[in-house]
Design a protein around this motif. Structure first.
Motif, PDB file in Angstrom:
ATOM      1  N   LEU A 139      -2.429 -33.364  39.491  1.00 54.81           N
ATOM      2  CA  LEU A 139      -2.382 -31.993  40.192  1.00 54.81           C
ATOM      3  C   LEU A 139      -3.035 -32.215  41.672  1.00 54.81           C
ATOM      4  CD1 LEU A 139      -3.601 -30.026  37.056  1.00 54.81           C
ATOM      5  CD2 LEU A 139      -1.286 -30.588  37.739  1.00 54.81           C
ATOM      6  N   ASP A 140      -3.805 -32.875  42.073  1.00 54.06           N
ATOM      7  CA  ASP A 140      -4.399 -33.128  43.261  1.00 54.06           C
ATOM      8  C   ASP A 140      -3.914 -34.332  44.271  1.00 54.06           C
ATOM      9  OD1 ASP A 140      -5.987 -34.974  42.311  1.00 54.06           O
ATOM     10  OD2 ASP A 140      -7.429 -33.566  41.856  1.00 54.06           O
ATOM     11  N   ILE A 141      -3.126 -35.070  43.868  1.00 54.14           N
ATOM     12  CA  ILE A 141      -2.863 -36.444  44.678  1.00 54.14           C
ATOM     13  C   ILE A 141      -2.195 -36.159  45.806  1.00 54.14           C
ATOM     14  CG2 ILE A 141      -0.762 -37.243  43.515  1.00 54.14           C
ATOM     15  CD1 ILE A 141      -1.728 -40.114  44.021  1.00 54.14           C
ATOM     16  N   ASP A 142      -2.494 -36.739  46.848  1.00 58.18           N
ATOM     17  CA  ASP A 142      -1.665 -36.536  48.335  1.00 58.18           C
ATOM     18  C   ASP A 142      -0.249 -37.231  48.110  1.00 58.18           C
ATOM     19  OD1 ASP A 142      -1.590 -36.675  51.295  1.00 58.18           O
ATOM     20  OD2 ASP A 142      -1.341 -39.018  50.855  1.00 58.18           O
ATOM     21  N   GLU A 143       0.515 -36.306  48.237  1.00 57.45           N
ATOM     22  CA  GLU A 143       2.043 -36.777  48.016  1.00 57.45           C
ATOM     23  C   GLU A 143       2.394 -37.946  48.960  1.00 57.45           C
ATOM     24  OE1 GLU A 143       5.663 -34.206  50.025  1.00 57.45           O
ATOM     25  OE2 GLU A 143       4.009 -32.921  49.411  1.00 57.45           O
ATOM     26  N   HIS A 144       2.031 -38.152  50.208  1.00 53.90           N
ATOM     27  CA  HIS A 144       2.249 -39.172  50.806  1.00 53.90           C
ATOM     28  C   HIS A 144       1.584 -40.721  50.088  1.00 53.90           C
ATOM     29  CE1 HIS A 144       3.626 -36.986  53.927  1.00 53.90           C
ATOM     30  NE2 HIS A 144       2.486 -36.343  54.204  1.00 53.90           N
ATOM     31  N   GLY A 145       0.495 -40.413  49.612  1.00 56.84           N
ATOM     32  CA  GLY A 145      -0.086 -41.680  48.720  1.00 56.84           C
ATOM     33  C   GLY A 145       0.749 -41.846  47.656  1.00 56.84           C
ATOM     34  N   LEU A 146       1.153 -40.742  47.002  1.00 59.12           N
ATOM     35  CA  LEU A 146       2.148 -41.134  45.721  1.00 59.12           C
ATOM     36  C   LEU A 146       3.422 -41.825  46.199  1.00 59.12           C
ATOM     37  CD1 LEU A 146       2.615 -40.249  42.849  1.00 59.12           C
ATOM     38  CD2 LEU A 146       3.344 -38.043  43.601  1.00 59.12           C
ATOM     39  N   GLY A 147       3.899 -41.411  47.204  1.00 61.97           N
ATOM     40  CA  GLY A 147       5.232 -41.920  47.712  1.00 61.97           C
ATOM     41  C   GLY A 147       4.751 -43.353  48.184  1.00 61.97           C
ATOM     42  N   ARG A 148       3.772 -43.546  48.632  1.00 64.87           N
ATOM     43  CA  ARG A 148       3.525 -45.164  49.040  1.00 64.87           C
ATOM     44  C   ARG A 148       3.325 -45.884  47.968  1.00 64.87           C
ATOM     45  NH1 ARG A 148      -0.431 -44.035  52.434  1.00 64.87           N
ATOM     46  NH2 ARG A 148      -2.022 -44.189  50.725  1.00 64.87           N
ATOM     47  N   ASP A 149       2.614 -45.307  46.937  1.00 66.15           N
ATOM     48  CA  ASP A 149       2.265 -46.352  45.533  1.00 66.15           C
ATOM     49  C   ASP A 149       3.974 -46.752  45.081  1.00 66.15           C
ATOM     50  OD1 ASP A 149      -0.271 -46.027  46.171  1.00 66.15           O
ATOM     51  OD2 ASP A 149      -0.565 -44.890  44.399  1.00 66.15           O
ATOM     52  N   MET A 150       4.643 -45.614  45.115  1.00 63.63           N
ATOM     53  CA  MET A 150       5.800 -45.823  44.528  1.00 63.63           C
ATOM     54  C   MET A 150       6.739 -46.739  45.353  1.00 63.63           C
ATOM     55  SD  MET A 150       7.380 -44.883  41.498  1.00 63.63           S
ATOM     56  CE  MET A 150       6.763 -43.504  40.936  1.00 63.63           C
ATOM     57  N   ALA A 151       6.809 -46.600  46.792  1.00 61.49           N
ATOM     58  CA  ALA A 151       7.429 -47.641  47.592  1.00 61.49           C
ATOM     59  C   ALA A 151       6.984 -49.020  47.495  1.00 61.49           C
ATOM     60  CB  ALA A 151       7.339 -47.011  49.070  1.00 61.49           C
ATOM     61  N   VAL A 152       5.823 -49.235  47.237  1.00 67.17           N
ATOM     62  CA  VAL A 152       5.256 -50.613  47.492  1.00 67.17           C
ATOM     63  C   VAL A 152       5.558 -51.008  45.892  1.00 67.17           C
ATOM     64  CG1 VAL A 152       3.294 -52.231  47.686  1.00 67.17           C
ATOM     65  CG2 VAL A 152       3.594 -50.093  49.400  1.00 67.17           C
ATOM     66  N   ASN A 153       4.846 -50.736  44.821  1.00 65.86           N
ATOM     67  CA  ASN A 153       4.609 -51.093  43.689  1.00 65.86           C
ATOM     68  C   ASN A 153       5.931 -51.110  42.683  1.00 65.86           C
ATOM     69  OD1 ASN A 153       1.968 -50.952  44.387  1.00 65.86           O
ATOM     70  ND2 ASN A 153       1.385 -49.106  43.323  1.00 65.86           N
ATOM     71  N   ASN A 154       6.748 -50.153  43.057  1.00 68.99           N
ATOM     72  CA  ASN A 154       8.311 -50.159  42.329  1.00 68.99           C
ATOM     73  C   ASN A 154       9.181 -50.529  43.279  1.00 68.99           C
ATOM     74  OD1 ASN A 154       9.746 -49.620  40.006  1.00 68.99           O
ATOM     75  ND2 ASN A 154      10.883 -48.028  41.378  1.00 68.99           N
ATOM     76  N   ASP A 155       9.449 -49.766  44.363  1.00 68.66           N
ATOM     77  CA  ASP A 155      10.898 -50.352  44.927  1.00 68.66           C
ATOM     78  C   ASP A 155      10.626 -51.280  45.802  1.00 68.66           C
ATOM     79  OD1 ASP A 155      10.848 -47.552  44.242  1.00 68.66           O
ATOM     80  OD2 ASP A 155      10.958 -46.420  46.410  1.00 68.66           O
ATOM     81  N   GLY A 156       9.525 -51.583  46.359  1.00 68.98           N
ATOM     82  CA  GLY A 156       9.266 -53.033  47.084  1.00 68.98           C
ATOM     83  C   GLY A 156       9.375 -54.186  45.985  1.00 68.98           C
ATOM     84  N   LEU A 157       8.872 -53.978  44.878  1.00 70.44           N
ATOM     85  CA  LEU A 157       9.014 -55.279  43.896  1.00 70.44           C
ATOM     86  C   LEU A 157      10.423 -55.378  43.457  1.00 70.44           C
ATOM     87  CD1 LEU A 157       7.065 -55.547  40.558  1.00 70.44           C
ATOM     88  CD2 LEU A 157       9.693 -55.482  40.532  1.00 70.44           C
ATOM     89  N   ARG A 158      11.188 -54.115  43.234  1.00 72.58           N
ATOM     90  CA  ARG A 158      12.580 -54.314  43.125  1.00 72.58           C
ATOM     91  C   ARG A 158      13.530 -54.875  44.280  1.00 72.58           C
ATOM     92  NH1 ARG A 158      14.331 -49.240  42.905  1.00 72.58           N
ATOM     93  NH2 ARG A 158      14.909 -49.239  45.051  1.00 72.58           N
ATOM     94  N   GLU A 159      13.191 -54.393  45.321  1.00 72.79           N
ATOM     95  CA  GLU A 159      13.859 -54.905  46.760  1.00 72.79           C
ATOM     96  C   GLU A 159      13.735 -56.418  46.923  1.00 72.79           C
ATOM     97  OE1 GLU A 159      16.632 -53.457  48.024  1.00 72.79           O
ATOM     98  OE2 GLU A 159      16.209 -52.083  46.176  1.00 72.79           O
ATOM     99  N   VAL A 160      12.437 -56.599  47.068  1.00 71.88           N
ATOM    100  CA  VAL A 160      12.160 -58.401  47.107  1.00 71.88           C
ATOM    101  C   VAL A 160      12.915 -59.077  46.248  1.00 71.88           C
ATOM    102  CG1 VAL A 160      10.247 -59.893  47.297  1.00 71.88           C
ATOM    103  CG2 VAL A 160      10.006 -57.665  48.261  1.00 71.88           C
TER     104      VAL A 160
END
Ligand SMILES: NC(=O)c1ccc[n+]([C@@H]2O[C@H](COP(=O)([O-])OP(=O)(O)OC[C@H]3O[C@@H](n4cnc5c(N)ncnc54)[C@H](OP(=O)(O)O)[C@@H]3O)[C@@H](O)[C@H]2O)c1
Length: 241
Positions: free
Chosen positions: A93-114
């Motif tokens: 309920l309080d996570i910074d939305e940029h941090g949330l986006g960064r975690d998804m971009a690195v941990n999921n999208d980055g893994l998939r794209e690499v």
């Protein structure tokens, strides 16, 4: 797969678990390691491990341009270690939305794209493996790590899809699910932590043994408890605010 004689690429190789992978791979006799980092100037400590066998590569896993360039430059890779990771602390309920986006971009999208960029490379080199650094938090949430949990759960799901597509191409997709590890990522967290070298040893032993899912070091015990009683482990982790 055999790790000796492999040509590996490790993302996030400048520190923490990534640097430990580079050291362990060299010890196990790999021919070459591409040490990838988003800032190559931070790789000096890693390169000093064995300058003759380490090739630095600039790779921010959120940059399509850098991913494409890395796959072209490192055209002899047979073992990809998707290690780069991002953790933003915060509850749902309080996570910074940029941090949330960064975690998804690195941990999921980055893994998939690499993986997407390197799968044809590994296939052209006769097959090999992709190792994904996931976490026990892929399947049981610690509430204070809400964005990280969600990104690693997505990555777990994505990696099972990748596995089905890549197995027929001679590429094993290996998922590692560690517990806490003693690196910068958890520096401010008072919790039991495994040594990076123990985690990396168990993952690489699992790769050699042909295991697809690996619960290294103390993660094996937590995973057994989770299999026996998922609700009990969920309730235990729910206290980690
Ligand atoms: N530590 C734990 O308790 C734990 C437990 C389970 C799983 N894991 C997983 O294990 C992996 C390694 O974690 P760690 O403990 O070594 O973490 P760490 O000490 O925080 O290091 C993270 C690494 O990822 C890199 N990175 C972050 N964003 C990146 C990006 N956009 N592109 C390329 N590299 C990027 C960092 O580079 P910079 O130096 O440039 O920031 C750094 O090299 C991660 O996937 C993590 O989720 C860790």
């Amino acid at each position: 797969m055999e790790v000796n004689n492999a040509v590996a690429l490790v993302t996030g190789a400048n520190r923490g678990v990534g640097q430990t992978y580079v050291a362990a791979l060299l010890e196990r006799g790999v021919r070459k390691v591409y040490a990838a980092a988003r800032a190559v100037e931070n790789l000096s400590e890693t390169i000093a491990l064995d300058p003759a066998r380490i090739v630095p590569v600039q790779l921010d896993v959120t940059s399509q341009k850098q991913i494409a360039a890395a796959a072209t430059a490192a055209s002899d890779v047979t073992l990809l270690i998707n290690n780069a990771g991002s953790l933003t602390f915060g509850g749902a309920l309080d996570i910074d939305e940029h941090g949330l986006g960064r975690d998804m971009a690195v941990n999921n999208d980055g893994l998939r794209e690499v993986t997407r960029a390197f799968a044809p490379v590994i296939e052209a080199n006769g097959g090999g493996a992709v190792v994904n650094m996931l976490t026990l938090l892929s399947f049981v949430s610690a509430p204070g790590f809400s964005g990280y949990n969600a990104s690693k759960a997505a990555a777990w799901s994505m990696s099972m899809s990748l596995r089905a597509y890549l197995r027929p191409k001679g590429i094993a997709v290996v998922n590692a699910f560690p517990a806490g590890i003693d690196t910068d990522m958890l520096a401010g967290v008072d919790a039991p932590k495994d040594a990076p070298s123990d985690v990396v040893r168990d993952v690489l032993d699992g790769v050699v043994a042909g295991h697809e899912d690996i619960y290294p070091a103390s993660a094996a015990e937590v995973f057994s408890a989770w299999r026996a009683d998922q609700k009990a482990v969920e309730e235990m982790f729910a206290t980690m605010m």
